[in-house]
Design a protein around this motif. Structure first.
Motif, PDB file in Angstrom:
ATOM      1  N   ARG A  96       0.838  -1.210   0.000  1.00  9.11           N
ATOM      2  CA  ARG A  96       0.000   0.000   0.000  1.00  9.11           C
ATOM      3  C   ARG A  96       0.867   1.251   0.000  1.00  9.11           C
ATOM      4  O   ARG A  96       1.828   1.342   0.741  1.00  9.11           O
ATOM      5  N   GLY A  97       0.499   2.201  -0.841  1.00 13.61           N
ATOM      6  CA  GLY A  97       1.227   3.459  -0.903  1.00 13.61           C
ATOM      7  C   GLY A  97       2.477   3.400  -1.756  1.00 13.61           C
ATOM      8  O   GLY A  97       3.185   4.394  -1.896  1.00 13.61           O
ATOM      9  N   GLU A  98       2.744   2.231  -2.323  1.00 15.20           N
ATOM     10  CA  GLU A  98       3.995   2.077  -3.082  1.00 15.20           C
ATOM     11  C   GLU A  98       3.772   1.988  -4.593  1.00 15.20           C
ATOM     12  O   GLU A  98       2.740   1.513  -5.049  1.00 15.20           O
ATOM     13  N   ILE A  99       4.814   2.376  -5.315  1.00 12.39           N
ATOM     14  CA  ILE A  99       4.884   2.113  -6.754  1.00 12.39           C
ATOM     15  C   ILE A  99       6.020   1.117  -6.946  1.00 12.39           C
ATOM     16  O   ILE A  99       7.131   1.339  -6.464  1.00 12.39           O
ATOM     17  N   ALA A 100       5.754   0.006  -7.611  1.00 13.24           N
ATOM     18  CA  ALA A 100       6.823  -0.932  -7.963  1.00 13.24           C
ATOM     19  C   ALA A 100       6.997  -0.897  -9.475  1.00 13.24           C
ATOM     20  O   ALA A 100       6.013  -0.912 -10.228  1.00 13.24           O
ATOM     21  N   ILE A 101       8.257  -0.793  -9.886  1.00 10.45           N
ATOM     22  CA  ILE A 101       8.568  -0.804 -11.317  1.00 10.45           C
ATOM     23  C   ILE A 101       9.317  -2.090 -11.615  1.00 10.45           C
ATOM     24  O   ILE A 101      10.357  -2.357 -11.011  1.00 10.45           O
ATOM     25  N   PHE A 102       8.797  -2.856 -12.533  1.00 12.48           N
ATOM     26  CA  PHE A 102       9.466  -4.092 -12.943  1.00 12.48           C
ATOM     27  C   PHE A 102      10.264  -3.846 -14.218  1.00 12.48           C
ATOM     28  O   PHE A 102       9.698  -3.544 -15.265  1.00 12.48           O
ATOM     29  N   ASN A 103      11.594  -3.968 -14.091  1.00 15.28           N
ATOM     30  CA  ASN A 103      12.485  -3.894 -15.248  1.00 15.28           C
ATOM     31  C   ASN A 103      12.679  -5.343 -15.713  1.00 15.28           C
ATOM     32  O   ASN A 103      13.435  -6.082 -15.110  1.00 15.28           O
ATOM     33  N   ARG A 104      11.944  -5.741 -16.741  1.00 15.47           N
ATOM     34  CA  ARG A 104      11.669  -7.141 -17.088  1.00 15.47           C
ATOM     35  C   ARG A 104      10.772  -7.702 -15.990  1.00 15.47           C
ATOM     36  O   ARG A 104      10.594  -7.072 -14.947  1.00 15.47           O
ATOM     37  N   SER A 105      10.234  -8.893 -16.213  1.00 16.58           N
ATOM     38  CA  SER A 105       9.150  -9.330 -15.338  1.00 16.58           C
ATOM     39  C   SER A 105       8.855 -10.805 -15.553  1.00 16.58           C
ATOM     40  O   SER A 105       9.620 -11.510 -16.213  1.00 16.58           O
TER      41      SER A 105
END
Ligand code: ATP
Ligand code: MG
Length: 268
Positions: free
Chosen positions: A115-124
């Protein structure tokens, strides 16, 4: 504004019909585009602060591209100045023996946003139907099942409150050649050159086909794909920034209620 780049669910995608050099959704040149991105970047900074303060929504951004497609540059530019406390980048490389001993979503799940976070996946997890499919790293019967499994996984995340955006950075083979050449020519970029990238480049059509299947089968209302024209870096940054800002604005976030009586407090 940039809705044209969203892949509608269950649409068969032919990447030849998507121009990697397109910039038709912006009425201006590079300098104006960069200015617009800077303004969006300020908005993103405030929206991310609000997201963090409210502590309610979770945002997952998936970046996929061919080598040199610009995943790193996108993260650097689009999130420039955003408070690193609330933004986590996870880069997925070749799986370790421990990761391989588990199901392919095991290593992914623990990097999804709280909650409250942004996750960025560089590849996935999409690598498990891209590189894995192209090189037959597991039997076809196994990777064929994964599209449905991935849709189900993302649906679960969405139902549990995660907003998911997936960006495929679309470059063409000529643009990749230029970018690889630059990595050879510029000493500061040598470290980025991996000889192995040439082997992947040699099977470009197989990768394009694997991407087409991903885009055709896994763009859903709760986890849409966007095909981002990425030959021009400024345009790529602009489009992604705008989609992010629009999406975060759509969450209708509010700062938490302040404690009562703050206006009567006098700090000695
Ligand atoms: P850059 O673009 O800066 O080179 P990168 O993301 O390509 O960054 P690398 O360390 O060069 O990082 O490459 C990571 C490699 O790991 C890629 O070739 C990718 O296909 C591979 N990989 C990622 N996930 C998997 C997976 N599940 N199975 C097999 N290979 C994977
Ligand atoms: Mg690489």
């Amino acid at each position: 504004m940039y809705e044209r780049y969203r892949v509608k669910p269950e649409t068969k995608i032919d990447l030849n019909e998507w121009d990697p050099a397109d910039r038709s959704a912006f009425d201006g040149e590079k300098a104006a585009g960069r200015d617009a991105t800077k303004k969006l970047n300020k908005q993103l900074e405030s929206l991310q602060e609000l997201l963090y303060a409210e502590g309610k929504h979770k945002v997952l951004i998936v970046l996929q591209a061919m080598d040199t497609g610009g995943k790193d540059g996108t993260i650097r530019h689009v999130f420039d100045g955003v408070n690193p406390q609330g933004v986590k980048v996870a880069s997925f490389k070749r799986p370790t023996p421990e990761e391989l001993a588990h199901d392919y979503l095991w290593r992914i799940h623990k990097h999804t946003p709280g909650r409250g976070e942004i996750a960025i996946f560089n590849r996935s997890h999409y690598e498990d139907v891209l590189v894995v499919r192209v090189h037959n790293l597991v039997a076809e019967a196994i990777w064929q099942r994964r599209y449905d499994q991935i849709n189900a996984f993302e649906q679960m995340l969405a139902e549990e409150g995660t907003t998911i955006l997936k960006f495929y950075l679309h470059i063409d083979k000529a643009e990749q050649k230029e970018r690889l050449q630059a990595r050879l020519d510029e000493p500061d970029k040598n470290w980025k050159f991996a000889k192995g990238d040439l082997a992947e480049r040699a099977i470009w059509p197989q990768y394009q086909e694997a991407y087409e299947v991903v885009l055709s089968r896994t763009s859903t209302p709760h986890a849409p794909w966007f095909i981002i024209p990425a030959n021009r870096k400024w345009y790529r940054n602009l489009v992604i920034s705008q989609i992010l800002v629009d999406t975060l604005e759509g969450l209708d976030m509010r700062y938490p209620q302040a404690e009562e009586g703050l206006d009567e407090i006098v700090i000695e």
